[in-house]
Scaffold this active site. Structure first.
Site, PDB file in Angstrom:
ATOM      1  N   LEU A 126       0.848  -1.193   0.000  1.00 21.62           N
ATOM      2  CA  LEU A 126       0.000   0.000   0.000  1.00 21.62           C
ATOM      3  C   LEU A 126       0.884   1.243   0.000  1.00 21.62           C
ATOM      4  O   LEU A 126       1.913   1.284   0.692  1.00 21.62           O
ATOM      5  CB  LEU A 126      -0.883   0.011   1.251  1.00 21.62           C
ATOM      6  CG  LEU A 126      -1.986  -1.043   1.300  1.00 21.62           C
ATOM      7  CD1 LEU A 126      -2.632  -1.074   2.684  1.00 21.62           C
ATOM      8  CD2 LEU A 126      -3.039  -0.765   0.224  1.00 21.62           C
ATOM      9  N   ASN A 154      -1.928  -7.129   9.462  1.00 15.31           N
ATOM     10  CA  ASN A 154      -1.559  -8.009   8.349  1.00 15.31           C
ATOM     11  C   ASN A 154      -1.215  -9.393   8.893  1.00 15.31           C
ATOM     12  O   ASN A 154      -0.599  -9.501   9.956  1.00 15.31           O
ATOM     13  CB  ASN A 154      -0.323  -7.402   7.658  1.00 15.31           C
ATOM     14  CG  ASN A 154       0.141  -8.202   6.450  1.00 15.31           C
ATOM     15  OD1 ASN A 154      -0.655  -8.792   5.732  1.00 15.31           O
ATOM     16  ND2 ASN A 154       1.450  -8.223   6.233  1.00 15.31           N
ATOM     17  N   THR A 155      -1.600 -10.413   8.141  1.00 14.30           N
ATOM     18  CA  THR A 155      -1.140 -11.761   8.485  1.00 14.30           C
ATOM     19  C   THR A 155       0.018 -12.111   7.572  1.00 14.30           C
ATOM     20  O   THR A 155       0.050 -11.697   6.406  1.00 14.30           O
ATOM     21  CB  THR A 155      -2.247 -12.815   8.275  1.00 14.30           C
ATOM     22  OG1 THR A 155      -2.592 -12.848   6.887  1.00 14.30           O
ATOM     23  CG2 THR A 155      -3.481 -12.494   9.085  1.00 14.30           C
ATOM     24  N   HIS A 156       0.968 -12.867   8.095  1.00 13.82           N
ATOM     25  CA  HIS A 156       2.132 -13.234   7.270  1.00 13.82           C
ATOM     26  C   HIS A 156       2.528 -14.681   7.566  1.00 13.82           C
ATOM     27  O   HIS A 156       2.624 -15.075   8.732  1.00 13.82           O
ATOM     28  CB  HIS A 156       3.307 -12.290   7.564  1.00 13.82           C
ATOM     29  CG  HIS A 156       4.470 -12.549   6.667  1.00 13.82           C
ATOM     30  ND1 HIS A 156       4.455 -12.206   5.331  1.00 13.82           N
ATOM     31  CD2 HIS A 156       5.665 -13.142   6.894  1.00 13.82           C
ATOM     32  CE1 HIS A 156       5.594 -12.583   4.778  1.00 13.82           C
ATOM     33  NE2 HIS A 156       6.349 -13.147   5.696  1.00 13.82           N
ATOM     34  N   ASP A 208       3.139  -1.095   9.154  1.00 16.00           N
ATOM     35  CA  ASP A 208       3.807   0.208   9.083  1.00 16.00           C
ATOM     36  C   ASP A 208       4.294   0.400   7.657  1.00 16.00           C
ATOM     37  O   ASP A 208       3.913  -0.351   6.760  1.00 16.00           O
ATOM     38  CB  ASP A 208       4.915   0.334  10.146  1.00 16.00           C
ATOM     39  CG  ASP A 208       6.109  -0.568   9.861  1.00 16.00           C
ATOM     40  OD1 ASP A 208       6.120  -1.242   8.804  1.00 16.00           O
ATOM     41  OD2 ASP A 208       7.033  -0.595  10.683  1.00 16.00           O
ATOM     42  N   GLY A 229       7.132  -0.156   6.320  1.00 10.86           N
ATOM     43  CA  GLY A 229       8.113  -1.103   5.799  1.00 10.86           C
ATOM     44  C   GLY A 229       7.425  -2.351   5.266  1.00 10.86           C
ATOM     45  O   GLY A 229       6.193  -2.458   5.257  1.00 10.86           O
ATOM     46  N   ASP A 277       6.458  -5.816   5.995  1.00 12.43           N
ATOM     47  CA  ASP A 277       6.264  -6.777   7.093  1.00 12.43           C
ATOM     48  C   ASP A 277       7.145  -6.452   8.298  1.00 12.43           C
ATOM     49  O   ASP A 277       7.650  -7.354   8.975  1.00 12.43           O
ATOM     50  CB  ASP A 277       6.526  -8.217   6.600  1.00 12.43           C
ATOM     51  CG  ASP A 277       5.557  -8.626   5.503  1.00 12.43           C
ATOM     52  OD1 ASP A 277       4.377  -8.244   5.596  1.00 12.43           O
ATOM     53  OD2 ASP A 277       5.980  -9.304   4.558  1.00 12.43           O
TER      54      ASP A 277
HETATM   55  C1  GAR Z   1      -1.784 -16.180   3.706  1.00  8.19           C
HETATM   56  O1  GAR Z   1      -0.891 -17.192   4.087  1.00  8.19           O
HETATM   57  C2  GAR Z   1      -1.222 -14.819   4.050  1.00  8.19           C
HETATM   58  O2  GAR Z   1      -0.511 -14.782   5.231  1.00  8.19           O
HETATM   59  C3  GAR Z   1      -0.296 -14.614   2.886  1.00  8.19           C
HETATM   60  O3  GAR Z   1      -1.070 -14.995   1.789  1.00  8.19           O
HETATM   61  C4  GAR Z   1      -1.888 -16.101   2.195  1.00  8.19           C
HETATM   62  C5  GAR Z   1      -3.299 -15.825   1.732  1.00  8.19           C
HETATM   63  O4  GAR Z   1      -4.084 -16.954   1.853  1.00  8.19           O
HETATM   64  N1  GAR Z   1       0.123 -13.241   2.828  1.00  8.19           N
HETATM   65  C6  GAR Z   1       1.360 -12.879   2.501  1.00  8.19           C
HETATM   66  O5  GAR Z   1       2.214 -13.669   2.137  1.00  8.19           O
HETATM   67  C7  GAR Z   1       1.626 -11.400   2.587  1.00  8.19           C
HETATM   68  N2  GAR Z   1       3.028 -11.139   2.587  1.00  8.19           N
HETATM   69  P1  GAR Z   1      -5.660 -16.876   1.654  1.00  8.19           P
HETATM   70  O6  GAR Z   1      -5.928 -15.999   0.414  1.00  8.19           O
HETATM   71  O7  GAR Z   1      -6.069 -18.294   1.427  1.00  8.19           O
HETATM   72  O8  GAR Z   1      -6.244 -16.305   2.915  1.00  8.19           O
END
Ligand code: GAR
Length: 197
Positions: A92, A106-108, A140, A142, A144
């Protein structure tokens, strides 16, 4: 009740888990809209729950800032308490992050700060790591790099591929994400404090 806008790019399995969690009347959050940077496959989950969707496609705009402004405008229609990047694979623009911060998480699929970026699962395998993980962070400016909300370790097994490993990470991510939303809604996690610590 915490109102959520969820941004996705792909299949939206984490989104699906949030939608399922919010079927429980006791769950203190509701997804009010789902956005994406493309007509994402995961929109089908929103549609199944009667939740509106919107897409803002970068290539339709002259530059990233105008793309981000259009996306932000669509997010702000819903006046969400919290915006969740859940598999949203575009960075973003800073002014979008600044406008939503600290209510942007955010999930990572890695144990941050290990293996940030778009290929967290692949990078952990390529590094020959014996374990990786899942993380939920405050976003933020950066990549992740924002403050951690929660994370959990996941072992890498002999013979793991990017696919098998990601499939084991995702259920952990879902649990972390749902718990994070609960904790934010209940005031056990204060995003403002985390972001300024
Ligand atoms: C998830 O594992 C999420 O953490 C990752 O994409 C996947 C989406 O899965 N995001 C990243 O890698 C961001 N850097 P989904 O569309 O099945 O929820």
């Amino acid at each position: 009740m915490l109102s959520l806008v969820v941004l996705i790019s792909g299949g939206g399995s984490n989104l699906r888990a949030l939608l399922e969690a919010s079927e429980d009347a006791e769950f203190p959050a509701r997804v009010v809209a789902v956005g994406a940077d493309r007509p994402a496959d995961g929109f089908e989950h929103a549609e199944a729950y009667g939740i509106p969707t919107f897409a803002s496609v970068l290539s339709n705009f002259p530059d990233r800032d105008s793309w981000g402004d259009a996306l932000l405008e669509q997010i702000e229609v819903w006046k969400p308490d919290l915006v969740i990047l859940s598999g949203f694979m575009k960075l973003l623009p800073p002014r979008v992050i600044d406008a939503l911060s600290p209510n942007l998480i955010n999930t990572h699929p890695a144990y941050l700060p290990e293996f940030p970026g778009a290929h967290g699962v692949r990078d952990a395998l390529a590094a020959g790591a014996s374990q990786t993980g899942a993380s939920v962070i405050v976003v933020d400016n950066g990549v992740d790099s924002g403050p951690l909300i929660s994370q959990q370790r996941i072992p890498i097994l002999p013979g793991d591929t990017e696919h098998t490993l990601h499939d084991r990470i995702k259920p952990v991510e879902r649990e972390l994400l749902i718990q994070a939303v609960l904790d934010i809604a209940n005031g056990h996690i204060n995003l403002k404090e985390l972001a300024t610590a």
